[in-house]
Each structure stands twice: as C-alpha cells, then as structure tokens.
Design a protein around this motif. Structure first.
Motif, PDB file in Angstrom:
ATOM      1  N   SER A  37     -33.640-105.618   5.375  1.00 31.57           N
ATOM      2  CA  SER A  37     -32.725-104.677   4.924  1.00 31.57           C
ATOM      3  C   SER A  37     -31.215-104.921   4.987  1.00 31.57           C
ATOM      4  N   ILE A  38     -30.954-105.786   5.962  1.00 28.42           N
ATOM      5  CA  ILE A  38     -29.489-106.193   6.118  1.00 28.42           C
ATOM      6  C   ILE A  38     -29.084-106.906   4.735  1.00 28.42           C
ATOM      7  N   ILE A  39     -30.106-107.974   4.363  1.00 29.01           N
ATOM      8  CA  ILE A  39     -29.724-108.798   3.405  1.00 29.01           C
ATOM      9  C   ILE A  39     -29.630-107.593   1.851  1.00 29.01           C
ATOM     10  N   GLY A  40     -30.192-106.613   2.056  1.00 29.58           N
ATOM     11  CA  GLY A  40     -30.004-105.631   0.790  1.00 29.58           C
ATOM     12  C   GLY A  40     -29.324-104.308   1.104  1.00 29.58           C
TER      13      GLY A  40
ATOM     14  N   THR B 145     -20.818-119.528   9.432  1.00 29.00           N
ATOM     15  CA  THR B 145     -21.194-118.217   8.941  1.00 29.00           C
ATOM     16  C   THR B 145     -21.988-118.013   7.399  1.00 29.00           C
ATOM     17  N   TRP B 146     -22.055-119.406   6.910  1.00 24.92           N
ATOM     18  CA  TRP B 146     -22.828-119.309   5.573  1.00 24.92           C
ATOM     19  C   TRP B 146     -24.228-119.097   5.516  1.00 24.92           C
ATOM     20  N   GLU B 147     -24.931-119.163   6.577  1.00 22.37           N
ATOM     21  CA  GLU B 147     -26.377-118.905   6.810  1.00 22.37           C
ATOM     22  C   GLU B 147     -26.548-117.488   7.602  1.00 22.37           C
ATOM     23  N   ILE B 148     -25.606-117.029   8.230  1.00 23.81           N
ATOM     24  CA  ILE B 148     -25.788-115.787   8.974  1.00 23.81           C
ATOM     25  C   ILE B 148     -26.206-114.508   8.049  1.00 23.81           C
ATOM     26  N   TYR B 149     -27.116-113.801   8.307  1.00 24.73           N
ATOM     27  CA  TYR B 149     -27.581-112.804   7.647  1.00 24.73           C
ATOM     28  C   TYR B 149     -28.152-111.554   8.529  1.00 24.73           C
ATOM     29  N   ARG B 150     -28.329-111.957   9.972  1.00 28.00           N
ATOM     30  CA  ARG B 150     -28.787-110.901  10.704  1.00 28.00           C
ATOM     31  C   ARG B 150     -27.851-110.200  11.528  1.00 28.00           C
ATOM     32  N   GLN B 151     -26.543-110.687  11.426  1.00 28.50           N
ATOM     33  CA  GLN B 151     -25.560-109.671  11.731  1.00 28.50           C
ATOM     34  C   GLN B 151     -24.580-109.470  10.351  1.00 28.50           C
TER      35      GLN B 151
ATOM     36  N   SER C  40     -24.317-106.420  15.664  1.00 26.86           N
ATOM     37  CA  SER C  40     -25.224-107.470  15.954  1.00 26.86           C
ATOM     38  C   SER C  40     -26.505-106.667  16.240  1.00 26.86           C
ATOM     39  N   PRO C  41     -27.336-106.223  15.432  1.00 23.26           N
ATOM     40  CA  PRO C  41     -28.488-105.389  15.930  1.00 23.26           C
ATOM     41  C   PRO C  41     -29.685-106.329  16.282  1.00 23.26           C
ATOM     42  N   VAL C  42     -30.511-105.630  17.190  1.00 25.80           N
ATOM     43  CA  VAL C  42     -31.873-106.224  17.720  1.00 25.80           C
ATOM     44  C   VAL C  42     -33.002-106.070  16.522  1.00 25.80           C
ATOM     45  N   LEU C  43     -33.456-107.042  15.998  1.00 25.99           N
ATOM     46  CA  LEU C  43     -34.457-107.343  14.789  1.00 25.99           C
ATOM     47  C   LEU C  43     -35.803-107.449  15.237  1.00 25.99           C
TER      48      LEU C  43
ATOM     49  N   TYR D  22     -23.894-114.290  16.955  1.00 22.30           N
ATOM     50  CA  TYR D  22     -22.522-115.472  16.416  1.00 22.30           C
ATOM     51  C   TYR D  22     -21.307-114.592  16.699  1.00 22.30           C
ATOM     52  N   LEU D  23     -20.331-114.913  17.365  1.00 21.40           N
ATOM     53  CA  LEU D  23     -18.910-114.565  17.270  1.00 21.40           C
ATOM     54  C   LEU D  23     -18.060-115.443  16.569  1.00 21.40           C
ATOM     55  N   PRO D  24     -17.550-115.173  15.573  1.00 24.41           N
ATOM     56  CA  PRO D  24     -16.638-116.107  14.958  1.00 24.41           C
ATOM     57  C   PRO D  24     -15.333-116.367  15.560  1.00 24.41           C
ATOM     58  N   ASN D  25     -14.614-117.452  14.983  1.00 21.10           N
ATOM     59  CA  ASN D  25     -13.312-117.623  15.587  1.00 21.10           C
ATOM     60  C   ASN D  25     -12.244-116.709  15.396  1.00 21.10           C
ATOM     61  N   ALA D  26     -12.309-115.625  16.353  1.00 22.71           N
ATOM     62  CA  ALA D  26     -11.387-114.578  16.314  1.00 22.71           C
ATOM     63  C   ALA D  26     -11.281-113.953  17.507  1.00 22.71           C
ATOM     64  N   ARG D  27     -10.606-113.214  18.062  1.00 18.63           N
ATOM     65  CA  ARG D  27     -10.361-112.591  19.325  1.00 18.63           C
ATOM     66  C   ARG D  27     -11.344-111.208  19.588  1.00 18.63           C
TER      67      ARG D  27
END
Length: 1158
Positions: free
Chosen positions: A916-919, A1013-1019, A1029-1032, A1041-1046
C-alpha cells in the motif's frame, strides 16, 4: 641524436629544419582563440611542429583562462607553457595540487601521452608524405561547406576531433560535428550526432575530444616522461564506422636516432611499422616493416573496440594463419557499446560475436513459442534451463527491419523517414505485417522536455485524445537544452543523451523495433537498474525488478495481485542514472500493452495499436521529474474536509446502522469527516435509486452535514436495461449515450450488479450462478453523459467499476469480432488466454471521441474511467458550488487533474501494508481482520493522503469503534496527529496543485545523493519534512533508516542524535514512529472531531532547526472549499540564531510556537 630547432622567424621551407612557436602572445581570451588558426596556417605552410605559448607570455593569467588553455594546449603539436618573468607563475603546480586546473591539466596531458604513438605516426607521415598534423576540419570534410569556416576546432590527423572552450564563463559551446561516426574519448560512447552544430556541454574540467569512426589509434600507457612511457605496453583503440570497419597505422623507432639527413634513418628502415585493419570481426595487424627491435618487447596488450553492437563469443589469435595460444580478458559495456580486450597480440585477432544472456531480446513474446516458430521469424532458439525467465527465442543480429532516410536536424527538433527493408515476409501474419513507411518527429518542447513520435504518415491511425500542457511551439534553445538527440541508422534507433554528464538515457538502436497495425514493439537500453513506475499492478518493491519480468497494462476489475493488471493504466516511468540524476518517460498510448524489464538493463514496450508517442522530461532531480511530468496536468486541489478521516463499508444493513456508527464515533471522540454508503443503499443495486431499508438516509445526510460532516454515495457506470420505468435508462436512450455494436443501433449488453426485478437473490449459490441467473445490464457511454439524478449534501463523487467492469466476458451472447478481442499479440495480462475481454465488454464496441470521431473500444478501453472524471467534477461543482473531489478507481495519465484514486479491493493481510505504501492505498476491502493488523493499518493509514477505512460484505466491521476501547485510543491518538498536521498536509496539496510536487514522497526524492534511499519503500515522507516509519509486520519495533539530516522525534521533540543509518526503533502497538526533519517549519492546528471544528482552532508552528540553527516553511490557507482562485495567505519565515530562539532552543530542541494564525 635527433633533436629539434624552434625558430620564431620562418620562410618558405623552414619546416624542413625547424618547428615554430607563435611568438610572445598575451594571457587574453582573444589570443587563445587566435592560436588555433595560427597553428592551422603553419600546417598549411609545411611547418607542422607548431604551438602557442600556453597560458600566454605577457600579462598575469586568470585561473579560468589558464585552465582552458592547458586543456587545448595539451593538443598543440608543440605543447609548452611559457611566460615572462614579470608575470605571476602559471605552471600548473602554481595553482595548487588540489585545484581543478591541476587535475584537468593532468587528465589531458595523460591523454596526450597516451596518444603519443598516434601523434608520432602523424609526424612520420608529415615527414615522409607532407601530411598535416594539426588539421583543419575542412581537410577531411571538404565537401561539407559548413566546415570551411570552422576555426575553433581542429583535428589530429584524420581521426581525433578537438573542441576546446575559448570563452570565459561558459560551459556550453557551439561545436560542429562533421558527417562521420564519432565516439566520446572519455566514455567510449557513440555520440550519434553528425553533420550538425550542437550545444556541447563542457564544464570547468572538460573539453571536447572525439574519436572518428573508421580509424584505429595506437596508444601507450602514459607516464610522467616519454622515457618512462615508452617502456609501457601498447594498445589499440578501434573506432568502428557505419560498416563496422576501421583502419590505422603505427610508425615506431627508438625515438631519437638521426642521420644526415634524417631521411637516411627512414631510408635504412631502422623502424617498425604496422597497418591495421578491421573488417568482418577480424583485426589484421600487418607488419609492413620490421627492421627495429624494440628493447621493451613491443606488444599490444589492450584493445578497445568502440561501437561493437554485440559481445564477442570467442577470441582467436593467429600468426601466419596459425592459431596462437593466448590468454585474454574481455569486458563488454553494452550501454556505451565498447569492449576492452586485454591480451598479448602481434598479428591477427578474430572475434566471433555472440548474444550474451543479458542481450537476449525476446523474438517470440507471445504464448506457445516453439523452435519452429522462432526460426520462421529468423531468430535463434536456445533453451537455457538454468534461468527459465531468459527468452529461448531471441534475435540473432543487432539489426532491426527499418532503415532511415531524409534525416533533418533543426533548432527545434529532428525529422526522418523510416522504411521497412525486409524482403522475407513469410513469418508475418497480415495484421502483424510491418508498415512500410513511417515518419519520425522529434520536438524539443522545452529545455527539459522533448517528444519523439513514430507514426504512419500515409494512413491515419488512432491517437490518444488526452490533451497535454505543451508549448504552442518549441521553446528550447541550443545553449540551454539539457539533452542531445540523435537518430541512428544501421540499425534504426533514437538516442537521447544528458548533455551535462554524457549519460545515455534512451537508446533504442536494438533489433526489436517493429510497427504493424496491431503490434508495435520498441526497446531501449536504460541508464541504470533503477526504474520506478508503470501501473497499475501490484509489485513487491517501489523499484522495479529488472530480472526478466513482463508486466501487462490493461484496465481491469482486478483486485491487487502479483503481476495481475489492475484498475488503471499508467505507462510512465522514472529512471535514475548512476550519478543520481533522474528522468521520466511517458508513452502516450492507450492500447493494451506490456513492458519487459531485463538486466541489460533494458526495457521493451509492446502495444496492440495506436502510435508511439513518447515524452521525456529531464529533471534532473526526482522531484523535478514529477513536477515536469505534470505536462499531463497538475493535481486537483481537494477541499480541506477531504483530508479528514473517512469510513465506508459494503454491507451496511440499513441507515440505522450508519446513524449509530456516526454517534459511536462522536462519543469515542475519534476525528472523522466523511461517511459513505456503498451500493447497499440502492434498490437492487440500481444507480440513482433508494433501497427501502435506507429511507432515512436523506434525513441522516442532512443531519450530519449540519454537524460539519460530509456524506458520499458510491455510483457505478452501469445502468440496468431490465426496468420498465427507470429514468436513468430512459434518459440514456434519449441522449444516445450507450455503447453499441459497430454499424448498428443495437446496444451491447453485459452483466454487473443490478438484480433482475421481482427476483430474490439466493446468496448461497456460487457466484457464477448468481451472475447467470440474476444480473442483466448494459453499459453507459460516459464520454458525453454524466448527471446525478439526486443530490444531497455531497462534495465527493466516488466512481467505482469504471474500467469498465463486467461479470461476463465480452457481452451477453458473446462478441462478434474475433481479431479485436483476441488480437495477434495478447499482452501478458492476467487470464491471458481469455483475450482482452476478460471481465469487460467486447473490444468492437463503438464509442466516440470528443470531436465526434467513431473509435472502437479496443483503442479507448483504458480511457473509460479517465473520461468520467472531468465531466463528473464539473457536474459536482455546478451542483454544489463548492470545490468537491472525485475519487475514481480507473485512471489514465492526467486523471489527477480532476480526481483522486484508491487502490481498489485489497486484502486484509500483513503483506499488503508495504504494497500500500508503494501505491498509497486505502484500507482493505476483504477478509476477516486481525486486531493487531487493523491497529497497525490505522496508524499507517492515518498518513495516506486519502485516508479511508473500508471493507467488504460478508466480513466483520473494522471501523475504530467496532473493536474495544484500546483500539479506540489507538485510533484517536494517531488521527489526532493527522488532524493536527492537516495545515501542513493541505499546504503540500496546494504545492502539488500549483507546482506538481509530490505529497507522499519517497526518501530518494529528498536524499537522492544517498543511494541507500533508492531501495527504501517501507518508509515515506510527507513532503520534505515528516518521516513516517510504520510497523508492517507482527513485531514491536521497526528497522528504520534516518537519512543524512537532523531529525527530531515528533512525539518527544528530542533530537535523535544519529543520521545516515538504520536503527531499530521501539514500536509498541499504540505507537508509530514519526520524525521531523531539521530545517523545516510545519504548520499545525489543534485537532477536533471534524475539520469543520478543527479549522476554528488556533494555528501553530513546529520549528525544527537544522545544524545551522535555521528553519523555514510555508502555509497555504483558504476557506477550504472555494472553487477557482483561492484566497492565499502564506507563512514563510526563517528562524535564525536570535536570542529568543536560542532561549527556546535550549528549553526544547523543537520549539512549538503557538497562536501564529491571523
């Protein structure tokens, strides 16, 4: 020893004894320009050893001028940096070891030293034959008058084209590409441009170097001096021409012996010379003189072959026709079509081409392929049991069946004629017989968008009637276009290259291209394995799997299922390039289609009709790709209330049940704006009727509307033809809107929901029997007709079953035209054996385009749902005088201009959450629900833009008050967060409407420089700033995954203290992990039970500071329902490190500043 003499003053014949430099020039841009004509003139005077003082003799030079001069000066025959003592040092080292100048100088001097064997051979030919070394372009292309005035480019001999930057502050120059095959020196890629001026992108560290096809260049591994480099192994660069041929020479001696005169050395033949030739996959290395023994054991260890369309299957070395033992290492790059061959060879190399596994393009994509059928098509059959997904039947040649003529390049595009040139047509059925002549048109619409269209100009064919936002005439300029386009011959293909990087993002020079009446196929190589898009199908990742998968696209009433074509038709993809740049491609075609992904990486389109009409946008960021793709139209602006939580169920017993649900939700204080009634409210599922069990519905709708809520009724596009007094049917007949058989007034009848009158449905019967006995309806033609016969307080129209859907295949009594319903090629669809009519109507049904032209359902099936959206929205707005919203199940590109979408009848299963996140789906419609699953889905669904809990008949209710008080608490908590953040979400919706931005955003859109991040779809993100960042799964934590930011925890306001990594975050059942990105300000509002009341509450801001103690944000605000121009009040601010913010910062790392609304 042989030496050289430089003379500043010369006369006729001076070149017999001396070289020349062009005197005491100055460090000016004019003098870097004048140096090239000066060199070319002295070549004309018989003095080929010539050059100018690099970086200028007089005056202090700038870094930019010296950098550009060092680049071009590396290719002066006499290459010297020289200046006066009165000026600043200008040798490369003077600018710093890490400077761009040093790096650029090193790069191009290494190329000079690499090609010294070629340059030395040119001087040998100048000495013995009088040839030029630095050569005017016109010397090689004198029949092309455009070359007569080219004096800012030059050649080394016949084969190396040198294109320097000679002006300050520019990185795009006008360069002439003569009529030959050319390869970029650095990448080895074929550039495909020829006989035209082009804008060449040359950033600070780059100049233009191109190798001419048809020539072989001897080279040697470079070193810091020629003494050292001459000890290194040699190699050959083979640049193939249009005929896959090339020739070259090498002269080699000790490099310094002399005689009186020098010609005695030549006369004594104290040298070795080679003639090289490539033809028919054979490289011949003929020694024409062998009177010199090289002390370093001269061998050719590396051979680079540019333009090789297929990888060699074998390599054989022969000397005097005897096979020699040799070890070799072959590396083939199909993207740039070049091969590296590492081996020791002195004489003859033979290569036999093969089709590598990844280069196998399916020659028989239809079902029931056999060796016999394959070979009838002229293709190769090889069974590979190690990978059953690899096609057994594949093309045995890189050629396709079309040749190119009359190619014309202009400032606004390209045109060409394509001709089918295969004489053996025995393998083609009549309907698949390739069309003999085609037209190619390429239009440079804008600097970031182009179109290429292939069609039959002799016979009018169906073209998609969807309007696009295109300029009336091309607006791009040669200087600022982001792309270059070339039309390729032998075989035909189109290549699109990103100008800034040279990356090829489209290359269709492949064997698959064919264009017939009912089967069109084209393939392209891709820039990387990272491709996103195409729909509507369920797949397991956001990034598409390139390992031999074929996906069908044809709108169908098909609940989500792996590889099953579903409700909509979206032939658009976004591709990432290796460096993180992004582009998007739309094929504007509405016929049944499939696409094949293979690990080359490559993509093959197959469609059953229409034309090929591609649109490409160049980004270069993923978010810009989506914004530019709104050439199909910007997304509709929803009313504010449509962002509230919504409840629906197919299976409400009566209006009393709905009324009690509304009261229970209010009592539980769970935010909730919209209630639906599914087709239960209808009498026998007839549109525009009311079931006696729902007679209280009008009063209920009026009541909840007065309390600030909305009510939605679902409608289907099918109208019953079994009734004696049914206004919807009567009016349809009067308006002549129903789909008919071609050349007939007979309506096509199919079956959907409405029951026969006076028949009681026995629900214990199997589904097929119920359909056969009880249902008999026909289809409504909706391109002209859409009226709601009873309007209450609605603001949303829910369009279901509009693929269009049928419970019988084709029609009652069957279809009449076999070829349309079972075309020569049936794409890879679910129930492929059933043809195109599975769960829909006959393809020969006659419809009409907006201009009145008749067209078969075969061509416009995928536009059926699309055709409803605009007239429905227009009617809704005319009737309610409010903005409203339409939600449609079936979509086509541009549907978003008028409607939203839900992902259809999904299933209550854990593996549906990430899909459902993908779509971005709604909640499930089928199966009994598990408590924990439903709780997790409520948490996730609270962050869908369209947030609706909906399920199907025969299952238990799953709304928040159907469980227990704990479930109510979970639902209330997460929906309160949604309602708190609705001002931020509404602003994102406005930005989507105004700019085409995404709302639910993949992480790669904001952090594309981070390949993780190119592979991440569950967030996913809401806009740029809120990370969800849901529990699935059935677990109590989530690996996020927390990308490079504060990042700050939304719930605690605390800075989390890490970035650019995965962490296992605790996630008890009542918790969803939310993080706010530093540097952003989020507008918010105190929540309430409905948006009607929450909008009365004070607004607030959440300010999340970045590492520099800065943040900014925007707020869009209006009355939430108005049509047309919205009253805009925006918040835009930056918080800096002032005393007040520092004080609040120390109290709380995320400040909440309330009461900012005015």
């Amino acid at each position: 020893k042989r030496s050289f003499l430089l003379s500043r003053s010369t006369f006729v014949g001076s070149g017999k004894y001396a070289g020349h430099w062009l005197g005491d020039n100055a460090a000016t841009w004019d003098h870097i320009k004048w140096a090239i004509p000066g060199m070319l003139e002295f070549g004309l005077f018989g003095i080929p050893y010539v050059g100018a003082d690099i970086c200028g003799f007089f005056e202090d030079v700038t870094e930019e001028l010296c950098r550009r001069w060092m680049q071009v000066g590396a290719f002066y025959p006499f290459s010297r940096n020289h200046n006066t003592e009165k000026c600043i040092p200008q040798d490369p080292a003077a600018f710093g070891a890490d400077s761009v100048l040093v790096k650029s100088s090193k790069h191009y001097l290494n190329i000079r030293y690499t090609l010294l064997p070629y340059l030395y051979t040119l001087f040998y030919k100048a000495h013995t034959q009088g040839d030029t070394v630095a050569r005017p372009v016109l010397h090689e292309f004198y029949s092309d008058e455009a070359t007569w005035s080219v004096d800012k480019q030059f050649l080394w001999g016949p084969g190396l084209l040198i294109t320097p930057v000679l002006d300050p502050g520019v990185d795009i120059i006008q360069a002439y590409i003569p009529d030959a095959v050319w390869y970029d020196y650095d990448s080895g890629a074929k550039i495909w441009l020829r006989k035209q001026w082009t804008g060449m992108y040359l950033p600070a560290d780059k100049m233009g170097l191109h190798l001419r096809g048809g020539y072989i260049f001897p080279f040697q591994q470079p070193a810091t001096t020629t003494v050292a480099s001459r000890k290194n192994p040699m190699g050959l660069i083979i640049a193939l021409d249009d005929n896959n041929e090339a020739v070259g020479e090498l002269f080699w001696d000790d490099g310094e012996s002399t005689g009186e005169p020098l010609s005695t050395v030549i006369g004594n033949k104290s040298y070795i010379s080679y003639d090289f030739k490539v033809s028919n996959n054979v490289l011949q290395m003929n020694v024409t003189n062998n009177n010199y023994l090289d002390p370093n054991n001269l061998t050719f260890e590396e051979i680079k072959i540019l333009g090789l369309l297929q990888e060699p299957v074998s390599v054989t070395v022969l000397q005097n026709n005897n096979v020699q033992n040799s070890s070799h290492n072959v590396t083939y790059n199909p993207q740039s079509l070049f091969l590296h061959l590492f081996m020791q060879v002195h004489s003859i190399y033979k290569g036999r081409n093969r089709t590598s596994v990844n280069e196998k393009y399916d020659c028989h994509p239809g079902p029931n392929a056999t060796k016999e059928k394959c070979e009838q098509l002229g293709c190769v059959w090889t069974e590979d049991t190690s990978n059953v997904d690899v096609p057994y039947c594949y093309y045995n040649s890189p050629d396709n069946a079309y040749s190119v003529a009359d190619v014309k390049y202009t400032s606004s595009g390209v045109t060409a004629n394509l001709t089918f040139n295969k004489s053996d047509l025995t393998a083609y059925e009549k309907s698949a017989l390739p069309i003999g002549t085609l037209r190619l048109e390429v239009k440079y619409h804008t600097d970031h968008m182009l179109q290429f269209k292939i069609y039959d100009y002799a016979n009018k064919r169906y073209e998609v009637p969807v309007p696009l936002n295109l300029p009336k005439s091309p607006e791009s300029t040669v200087e600022s276009r982001l792309y270059d386009v070339a039309v390729q011959n032998k075989p035909f293909g189109i290549q699109v290259r990103r100008r800034s990087t040279g990356t090829v993002i489209w290359d269709s020079q492949l064997p698959t291209f064919t264009f017939s009446d009912m089967f069109i196929q084209i393939s392209t190589r891709l820039a990387s394995q990272y491709l996103y898009g195409f729909g509507e199908t369920e797949h397991t990742m956001f990034r598409r799997d390139m390992n031999w998968h074929t996906w069908g696209m044809f709108a169908r009433d098909q609940p989500p299922g792996y590889k099953l074509n579903s409700y909509g038709f979206q032939p658009f993809y976004m591709g990432l390039e290796g460096d993180g740049n992004a582009h998007g491609v739309l094929l504007l075609n509405s016929n049944a289609m499939d696409v094949t992904f293979q690990p080359t990486p490559a993509l093959t389109y197959r469609t059953t009709g229409g034309i090929l009409d591609f649109y490409m946008v160049l980004g270069p960021t993923p978010e810009l790709v989506v914004q530019e793709y709104t050439l199909v139209g910007r997304p509709v602006m929803p009313p504010y209330w449509a962002l509230g939580f919504q409840l629906c169920r197919y299976g409400y017993e009566n209006d009393t049940e709905i009324a009690k649900l509304v009261e229970d939700m209010k009592a539980a204080r769970i935010p909730y704006d919209v209630q639906y009634a599914d087709i239960d409210y209808m009498e026998r599922q007839l549109d525009f009727t009311l079931n006696p069990r729902f007679t209280g519905l009008p009063a209920l709708i009026k009541k909840i509307h007065e309390e600030g809520m909305r009510f939605i009724l679902i409608l289907d596009p099918a109208i019953s033809g079994n009734e004696t007094d049914y206004p919807a049917f009567t009016r349809g007949l009067e308006k002549d809107v129903f789909i008919k058989w071609p050349n007939s007034n007979d309506i096509i009848y199919v079956k959907v929901w409405p029951d026969l009158p006076n028949v009681e449905v026995n629900n214990t019967l199997d589904w097929e029997t119920q359909v056969e006995v009880n249902v008999d309806i026909f289809w409504n033609y909706l391109l002209k007709f859409k009226r709601n016969l009873f309007i209450w307080h609605f603001g949303l129209r829910f369009q279901d079953m509009n693929e269009p859907s049928s419970f019988v295949n084709g029609a009652v009594g069957g279809c009449r035209t076999q070829e349309l319903n079972f075309p020569p090629y049936v794409p890879h669809l679910g129930s492929r054996s059933e043809g195109l009519i599975f769960k829909t109507l006959c393809m020969e049904g006659q419809q009409y385009l907006p201009d009145g032209s008749p067209v078969s359902h075969y061509d416009v099936h995928n536009l059926y749902g699309w055709s409803q959206t605009k007239p429905t929205l227009d009617a809704l707005r005319n009737l309610t005088k409010e903005r409203g919203i339409v939600v449609t199940r079936s979509t086509y590109p541009s549907s978003g201009k008028w409607s939203g979408h839900w992902l259809g009848d999904n299933t209550a299963a854990w593996n549906q959450l990430d899909k459902s996140i993908i779509g971005t789906a709604t909640q499930p419609a089928t199966n009994l629900f598990h408590y924990e699953l439903c709780a997790r889905w409520m948490e996730l669904g609270a962050f869908y833009p369209y947030s609706r809990n909906h399920n199907g008949k025969g299952t238990k209710r799953q709304d928040p008050v159907a469980w227990n008080s704990t479930f109510e608490d979970i639902s209330r908590k997460v929906l309160n967060i949604r309602y708190t953040l609705l001002p931020y979400l509404y602003t994102l919706m406005y930005e989507a409407n105004a700019y085409g931005s995404t709302v639910v955003r993949p992480l790669l859109h904001e952090f594309v420089e981070d390949k993780m991040t190119w592979e991440i779809y569950r967030q996913f993100l809401w806009g740029p700033a809120l990370l969800i960042s849901p529990v699935l799964e059935q677990v109590k934590s989530v690996n996020a995954y927390l990308p490079n930011a504060r990042w700050y925890d939304y719930h605690t306001d605390e800075y989390i203290g890490f970035r650019g990594q995965f962490r296992n975050l605790p996630s008890p059942l009542e918790h969803i992990n939310l993080h706010i990105r530093g540097g952003y300000i989020l507008a918010q509002q105190s929540p309430a039970n409905t948006t009607f009341y929450s909008r009365k509450n004070p607004l607030a801001l959440t300010v999340a500071l970045d590492d520099s103690q800065l943040a900014e944000g925007r707020l869009y605000w209006d009355d939430g329902v108005r049509i047309g121009k919205y009253k805009v009040s925006r918040f835009h601010d930056k918080l800096t490190n002032s005393e007040s913010t520092m004080h609040k910062y120390y109290l709380s790392l995320v400040q909440r500043i309330a009461d900012m609304y005015s």
